[in-house]
Enzyme design. Structure first.
Site, PDB file in Angstrom:
ATOM      1  CG  HIS A   1      36.540  36.549  48.261  1.00 45.70           C
ATOM      2  ND1 HIS A   1      35.568  37.463  47.897  1.00 45.70           N
ATOM      3  CD2 HIS A   1      37.241  37.135  49.275  1.00 45.70           C
ATOM      4  CE1 HIS A   1      35.665  38.549  48.663  1.00 45.70           C
ATOM      5  NE2 HIS A   1      36.677  38.363  49.497  1.00 45.70           N
TER       6      HIS A   1
ATOM      7  CE1 TYR B   1      33.337  41.090  57.193  1.00 46.92           C
ATOM      8  CE2 TYR B   1      35.446  41.529  58.254  1.00 46.92           C
ATOM      9  CZ  TYR B   1      34.720  41.027  57.194  1.00 46.92           C
ATOM     10  OH  TYR B   1      35.375  40.461  56.125  1.00 46.92           O
TER      11      TYR B   1
ATOM     12  CG  ASP C   1      36.989  41.238  51.434  1.00 47.51           C
ATOM     13  OD1 ASP C   1      36.162  40.321  51.322  1.00 47.51           O
ATOM     14  OD2 ASP C   1      37.361  41.677  52.540  1.00 47.51           O
TER      15      ASP C   1
END
Length: 333
Positions: A300, A235, A107
Protein backbone atom coordinates in the site's frame (compact mmCIF):
# COMPACT_ATOMS: atom_id res chain seq x y z
CA UNK A 1 17.07 13.31 1.76
CA UNK A 2 19.21 16.07 3.24
CA UNK A 3 17.27 18.24 5.65
CA UNK A 4 18.77 21.38 4.12
CA UNK A 5 17.11 20.51 0.81
CA UNK A 6 13.63 20.90 2.29
CA UNK A 7 12.18 24.32 3.10
CA UNK A 8 9.53 24.43 5.83
CA UNK A 9 7.03 27.18 6.50
CA UNK A 10 3.57 27.86 7.86
CA UNK A 11 0.93 29.23 5.49
CA UNK A 12 -2.39 30.73 6.61
CA UNK A 13 -5.07 29.25 4.35
CA UNK A 14 -8.83 28.76 4.62
CA UNK A 15 -8.88 29.77 8.27
CA UNK A 16 -6.20 27.32 9.41
CA UNK A 17 -2.41 27.28 9.65
CA UNK A 18 -0.80 24.77 7.30
CA UNK A 19 2.68 23.33 7.67
CA UNK A 20 4.17 23.10 4.18
CA UNK A 21 7.37 21.44 3.00
CA UNK A 22 8.88 22.55 -0.31
CA UNK A 23 11.77 21.60 -2.55
CA UNK A 24 13.01 22.83 -5.90
CA UNK A 25 12.79 26.29 -7.49
CA UNK A 26 10.86 29.05 -5.74
CA UNK A 27 10.03 31.19 -8.76
CA UNK A 28 6.57 31.46 -10.28
CA UNK A 29 7.84 30.20 -13.66
CA UNK A 30 8.70 26.67 -12.51
CA UNK A 31 6.09 23.95 -12.96
CA UNK A 32 4.73 22.97 -9.55
CA UNK A 33 3.66 19.61 -8.13
CA UNK A 34 1.27 19.39 -5.19
CA UNK A 35 1.70 16.19 -3.14
CA UNK A 36 -1.26 15.03 -1.03
CA UNK A 37 -0.58 12.41 1.66
CA UNK A 38 -2.80 9.79 3.30
CA UNK A 39 -3.27 8.06 6.67
CA UNK A 40 -1.31 7.53 8.87
CA UNK A 41 1.23 9.70 7.09
CA UNK A 42 2.59 13.23 6.72
CA UNK A 43 4.27 15.34 4.04
CA UNK A 44 7.30 13.13 4.78
CA UNK A 45 5.86 10.24 2.77
CA UNK A 46 6.78 12.17 -0.39
CA UNK A 47 10.42 12.87 0.54
CA UNK A 48 11.84 10.68 -2.25
CA UNK A 49 9.57 12.05 -4.97
CA UNK A 50 10.23 15.63 -3.85
CA UNK A 51 13.97 15.10 -4.14
CA UNK A 52 13.64 13.42 -7.54
CA UNK A 53 11.39 16.05 -9.12
CA UNK A 54 13.17 19.03 -7.56
CA UNK A 55 16.40 17.83 -9.18
CA UNK A 56 14.56 17.99 -12.50
CA UNK A 57 13.38 21.56 -12.12
CA UNK A 58 9.96 21.10 -10.52
CA UNK A 59 8.72 23.09 -7.55
CA UNK A 60 7.43 20.54 -5.05
CA UNK A 61 4.82 21.46 -2.43
CA UNK A 62 3.79 18.93 0.24
CA UNK A 63 1.56 20.13 3.08
CA UNK A 64 0.57 18.31 6.21
CA UNK A 65 -3.17 18.10 5.61
CA UNK A 66 -5.75 19.48 8.04
CA UNK A 67 -5.52 17.51 11.28
CA UNK A 68 -2.00 16.21 10.64
CA UNK A 69 1.47 17.17 11.84
CA UNK A 70 2.11 20.89 12.03
CA UNK A 71 -1.25 21.87 10.51
CA UNK A 72 -4.26 22.99 12.54
CA UNK A 73 -6.50 20.16 13.78
CA UNK A 74 -10.07 21.35 14.42
CA UNK A 75 -11.72 19.24 17.15
CA UNK A 76 -15.07 18.65 15.40
CA UNK A 77 -15.21 15.58 13.11
CA UNK A 78 -17.53 17.50 10.77
CA UNK A 79 -14.66 19.91 9.98
CA UNK A 80 -12.97 17.26 7.83
CA UNK A 81 -15.23 16.94 4.78
CA UNK A 82 -13.75 16.90 1.29
CA UNK A 83 -15.00 20.47 0.91
CA UNK A 84 -12.86 21.55 3.85
CA UNK A 85 -9.78 19.69 2.60
CA UNK A 86 -10.14 20.77 -1.04
CA UNK A 87 -10.79 24.31 0.22
CA UNK A 88 -7.55 24.18 2.18
CA UNK A 89 -5.59 23.14 -0.90
CA UNK A 90 -7.13 25.80 -3.13
CA UNK A 91 -6.39 28.46 -0.51
CA UNK A 92 -2.83 27.13 -0.22
CA UNK A 93 -2.30 27.36 -3.98
CA UNK A 94 -3.67 30.91 -3.92
CA UNK A 95 -1.35 31.86 -1.06
CA UNK A 96 1.64 30.45 -2.96
CA UNK A 97 0.64 32.15 -6.20
CA UNK A 98 0.14 28.88 -8.09
CA UNK A 99 -2.78 29.11 -10.55
CA UNK A 100 -2.37 25.52 -11.76
CA UNK A 101 -0.36 22.51 -10.57
CA UNK A 102 0.31 18.87 -11.19
CA UNK A 103 -1.27 16.83 -8.38
CA UNK A 104 -0.02 13.56 -6.89
CA UNK A 105 -2.12 11.79 -4.23
CA UNK A 106 -1.99 8.59 -2.21
CA UNK A 107 -4.52 6.84 0.04
CA UNK A 108 -6.78 9.54 1.56
CA UNK A 109 -4.70 12.00 -0.42
CA UNK A 110 -5.89 10.24 -3.57
CA UNK A 111 -9.52 10.62 -2.46
CA UNK A 112 -8.92 14.30 -1.80
CA UNK A 113 -7.20 14.66 -5.17
CA UNK A 114 -10.08 13.01 -7.05
CA UNK A 115 -12.42 15.49 -5.39
CA UNK A 116 -10.09 18.40 -6.12
CA UNK A 117 -10.33 17.41 -9.79
CA UNK A 118 -14.12 17.13 -9.59
CA UNK A 119 -14.59 20.48 -7.87
CA UNK A 120 -11.79 22.58 -9.36
CA UNK A 121 -10.41 20.94 -12.50
CA UNK A 122 -9.19 24.35 -13.65
CA UNK A 123 -6.46 24.22 -10.99
CA UNK A 124 -5.08 20.79 -12.00
CA UNK A 125 -2.85 20.37 -15.02
CA UNK A 126 -2.65 16.58 -14.67
CA UNK A 127 -3.08 13.97 -11.94
CA UNK A 128 -1.09 10.96 -10.77
CA UNK A 129 -2.99 9.02 -8.10
CA UNK A 130 -1.76 6.03 -6.14
CA UNK A 131 -3.61 3.14 -4.48
CA UNK A 132 -7.20 4.46 -4.40
CA UNK A 133 -9.18 4.47 -7.65
CA UNK A 134 -11.96 6.98 -8.25
CA UNK A 135 -15.39 5.55 -7.58
CA UNK A 136 -18.56 7.48 -8.36
CA UNK A 137 -21.12 8.30 -5.71
CA UNK A 138 -23.46 5.35 -5.19
CA UNK A 139 -27.01 6.67 -4.92
CA UNK A 140 -28.40 3.48 -3.39
CA UNK A 141 -25.80 2.84 -0.69
CA UNK A 142 -23.89 5.02 1.72
CA UNK A 143 -20.13 4.38 2.02
CA UNK A 144 -20.26 2.99 5.56
CA UNK A 145 -23.05 0.60 4.59
CA UNK A 146 -20.83 -0.63 1.76
CA UNK A 147 -17.82 -1.16 4.04
CA UNK A 148 -19.94 -3.01 6.62
CA UNK A 149 -21.43 -5.23 3.93
CA UNK A 150 -18.20 -5.90 2.05
CA UNK A 151 -15.68 -5.98 4.88
CA UNK A 152 -17.53 -6.53 8.15
CA UNK A 153 -17.98 -4.52 11.33
CA UNK A 154 -14.40 -5.17 12.47
CA UNK A 155 -12.93 -3.48 9.41
CA UNK A 156 -10.85 -0.53 10.57
CA UNK A 157 -12.98 2.01 8.65
CA UNK A 158 -16.00 0.82 10.65
CA UNK A 159 -14.12 0.74 13.95
CA UNK A 160 -12.94 4.32 13.39
CA UNK A 161 -16.55 5.48 13.61
CA UNK A 162 -16.59 4.68 17.33
CA UNK A 163 -16.36 7.87 19.44
CA UNK A 164 -12.97 8.11 21.13
CA UNK A 165 -11.43 5.27 19.11
CA UNK A 166 -8.33 7.42 18.58
CA UNK A 167 -7.50 6.91 22.25
CA UNK A 168 -6.76 3.26 21.42
CA UNK A 169 -3.52 4.46 19.84
CA UNK A 170 -2.34 6.01 23.12
CA UNK A 171 -1.31 2.67 24.56
CA UNK A 172 0.71 1.66 21.51
CA UNK A 173 4.46 1.67 21.09
CA UNK A 174 4.31 4.11 18.19
CA UNK A 175 7.62 3.10 16.66
CA UNK A 176 6.49 -0.51 16.55
CA UNK A 177 3.06 0.53 15.24
CA UNK A 178 4.53 2.44 12.30
CA UNK A 179 6.95 -0.36 11.48
CA UNK A 180 4.11 -2.87 11.29
CA UNK A 181 1.63 -0.53 9.60
CA UNK A 182 4.06 0.39 6.83
CA UNK A 183 5.67 -2.96 6.04
CA UNK A 184 3.02 -5.62 6.70
CA UNK A 185 1.27 -6.63 3.49
CA UNK A 186 -2.22 -8.06 3.75
CA UNK A 187 -5.07 -8.79 1.38
CA UNK A 188 -7.35 -9.57 4.32
CA UNK A 189 -9.73 -6.90 5.61
CA UNK A 190 -9.58 -8.59 9.03
CA UNK A 191 -5.89 -7.73 9.44
CA UNK A 192 -5.88 -4.23 7.98
CA UNK A 193 -5.05 -1.59 10.61
CA UNK A 194 -6.24 -3.96 13.33
CA UNK A 195 -4.82 -2.65 16.58
CA UNK A 196 -5.65 -5.94 18.30
CA UNK A 197 -3.58 -7.89 15.78
CA UNK A 198 -0.79 -5.30 15.88
CA UNK A 199 -0.59 -5.61 19.67
CA UNK A 200 -0.60 -9.40 19.44
CA UNK A 201 2.25 -9.42 16.92
CA UNK A 202 5.34 -10.05 19.05
CA UNK A 203 7.66 -11.00 16.22
CA UNK A 204 10.96 -9.23 15.85
CA UNK A 205 10.68 -6.59 13.14
CA UNK A 206 13.41 -6.23 10.55
CA UNK A 207 13.03 -3.07 8.51
CA UNK A 208 13.25 -3.40 4.73
CA UNK A 209 15.92 -1.40 2.88
CA UNK A 210 13.38 1.26 1.90
CA UNK A 211 12.54 2.21 5.49
CA UNK A 212 14.98 3.44 8.13
CA UNK A 213 14.88 3.85 11.90
CA UNK A 214 15.16 7.60 11.25
CA UNK A 215 11.99 7.49 9.13
CA UNK A 216 10.11 5.63 11.86
CA UNK A 217 11.37 7.97 14.58
CA UNK A 218 10.17 11.01 12.66
CA UNK A 219 6.64 9.66 12.23
CA UNK A 220 6.43 8.41 15.82
CA UNK A 221 7.67 11.70 17.28
CA UNK A 222 5.14 13.78 15.34
CA UNK A 223 2.18 11.52 16.12
CA UNK A 224 3.19 11.37 19.79
CA UNK A 225 2.53 15.12 19.88
CA UNK A 226 -0.58 15.31 17.69
CA UNK A 227 -2.36 12.01 18.22
CA UNK A 228 -4.49 10.33 15.55
CA UNK A 229 -7.85 12.11 15.91
CA UNK A 230 -7.35 14.40 12.92
CA UNK A 231 -6.68 11.57 10.50
CA UNK A 232 -9.47 9.39 11.90
CA UNK A 233 -11.94 12.25 11.45
CA UNK A 234 -11.56 11.91 7.66
CA UNK A 235 -13.09 8.43 7.95
CA UNK A 236 -15.88 9.79 10.13
CA UNK A 237 -16.91 12.07 7.27
CA UNK A 238 -17.47 9.29 4.73
CA UNK A 239 -21.26 9.42 4.98
CA UNK A 240 -21.33 13.21 5.40
CA UNK A 241 -19.28 13.56 2.21
CA UNK A 242 -21.78 11.25 0.48
CA UNK A 243 -24.62 13.59 1.46
CA UNK A 244 -22.80 16.79 0.51
CA UNK A 245 -21.60 15.44 -2.85
CA UNK A 246 -25.14 14.72 -4.07
CA UNK A 247 -24.98 17.53 -6.68
CA UNK A 248 -21.98 15.77 -8.26
CA UNK A 249 -23.75 12.42 -8.68
CA UNK A 250 -22.66 11.06 -12.05
CA UNK A 251 -19.92 13.66 -12.50
CA UNK A 252 -16.75 12.49 -14.20
CA UNK A 253 -13.12 13.38 -13.51
CA UNK A 254 -12.09 15.42 -16.54
CA UNK A 255 -8.36 15.78 -15.92
CA UNK A 256 -5.50 13.87 -17.62
CA UNK A 257 -4.76 11.01 -15.23
CA UNK A 258 -2.33 8.20 -14.48
CA UNK A 259 -3.12 5.61 -11.80
CA UNK A 260 -0.67 3.31 -10.03
CA UNK A 261 -1.39 0.53 -7.51
CA UNK A 262 0.53 -2.40 -6.04
CA UNK A 263 -0.85 -5.90 -6.49
CA UNK A 264 -0.12 -6.50 -2.80
CA UNK A 265 -2.30 -3.59 -1.73
CA UNK A 266 -5.42 -4.55 0.22
CA UNK A 267 -7.41 -1.94 -1.70
CA UNK A 268 -6.70 -3.79 -4.94
CA UNK A 269 -8.38 -6.87 -3.49
CA UNK A 270 -11.61 -5.37 -2.17
CA UNK A 271 -14.68 -6.94 -3.83
CA UNK A 272 -15.12 -5.76 -7.42
CA UNK A 273 -12.11 -3.42 -7.52
CA UNK A 274 -9.99 -5.33 -10.06
CA UNK A 275 -12.90 -5.66 -12.48
CA UNK A 276 -13.75 -2.00 -12.05
CA UNK A 277 -10.17 -0.88 -12.73
CA UNK A 278 -9.46 -3.16 -15.69
CA UNK A 279 -12.81 -3.76 -17.41
CA UNK A 280 -13.96 -0.28 -18.35
CA UNK A 281 -15.71 1.11 -15.28
CA UNK A 282 -12.77 3.21 -14.13
CA UNK A 283 -12.16 4.61 -17.62
CA UNK A 284 -15.86 5.44 -17.98
CA UNK A 285 -15.76 7.60 -14.86
CA UNK A 286 -12.33 9.08 -15.61
CA UNK A 287 -12.49 9.54 -19.40
CA UNK A 288 -9.01 11.12 -19.54
CA UNK A 289 -7.41 8.18 -17.74
CA UNK A 290 -4.33 7.49 -19.87
CA UNK A 291 -2.40 4.88 -17.92
CA UNK A 292 -3.06 2.23 -15.27
CA UNK A 293 0.03 0.61 -13.76
CA UNK A 294 -0.08 -2.41 -11.43
CA UNK A 295 3.28 -2.96 -9.73
CA UNK A 296 3.99 -6.59 -8.86
CA UNK A 297 4.81 -7.32 -5.25
CA UNK A 298 4.20 -3.76 -4.05
CA UNK A 299 2.05 -3.00 -1.02
CA UNK A 300 0.00 0.00 0.00
CA UNK A 301 2.70 2.53 0.91
CA UNK A 302 4.01 2.29 -2.59
CA UNK A 303 5.69 5.69 -2.92
CA UNK A 304 8.05 4.69 -0.11
CA UNK A 305 8.43 0.97 -0.86
CA UNK A 306 9.09 1.55 -4.56
CA UNK A 307 10.36 5.10 -4.32
CA UNK A 308 12.46 5.25 -7.49
CA UNK A 309 9.86 3.45 -9.60
CA UNK A 310 7.07 5.77 -8.45
CA UNK A 311 9.26 8.84 -8.91
CA UNK A 312 9.96 7.76 -12.48
CA UNK A 313 6.28 7.08 -13.18
CA UNK A 314 5.34 10.56 -11.93
CA UNK A 315 8.12 12.36 -13.79
CA UNK A 316 7.62 10.50 -17.07
CA UNK A 317 3.91 11.30 -17.03
CA UNK A 318 3.88 14.95 -16.02
CA UNK A 319 6.93 15.83 -18.07
CA UNK A 320 5.11 15.14 -21.33
CA UNK A 321 2.76 18.07 -20.62
CA UNK A 322 5.59 20.54 -21.00
CA UNK A 323 5.76 22.28 -24.34
CA UNK A 324 9.01 21.72 -26.11
CA UNK A 325 10.27 24.96 -27.57
CA UNK A 326 12.65 24.34 -30.45
CA UNK A 327 15.46 26.74 -31.19
CA UNK A 328 14.84 28.40 -34.58
CA UNK A 329 17.46 27.70 -37.19
CA UNK A 330 19.29 30.71 -38.59
CA UNK A 331 18.96 31.03 -42.32
CA UNK A 332 22.10 31.42 -44.34
CA UNK A 333 22.52 34.75 -46.05
Amino acid sequence: MAAAAVRHRTVEANGISMHVAETGPTGATAAAVLFVHGFPELWYSWRHQMEHLAARGYRCVAPDLRGYGGTTAPPEPTSYTVFHIVGDLIALLDALGLPQVFVVGHDWGAIVSWNLCLLRPDRVRALVNLSVAFTPRRTAEKPLDYFRRACGEDYYVCRFQEPGFEEEFNSLDLKRFFKLALIVKTTSTESAMSLTKLRANKKEITLPPWLSEEDISYLASVYAKTGFAGGINYYRCFDLNWELMAPWTGAKVLVPTKFVIGDGDLLYHLPGVKNYIHKGGFKKNVPMLEEVVVIKGAGHFIQQERAQEISDHIYNYINKFHKVVSTPKLSKL
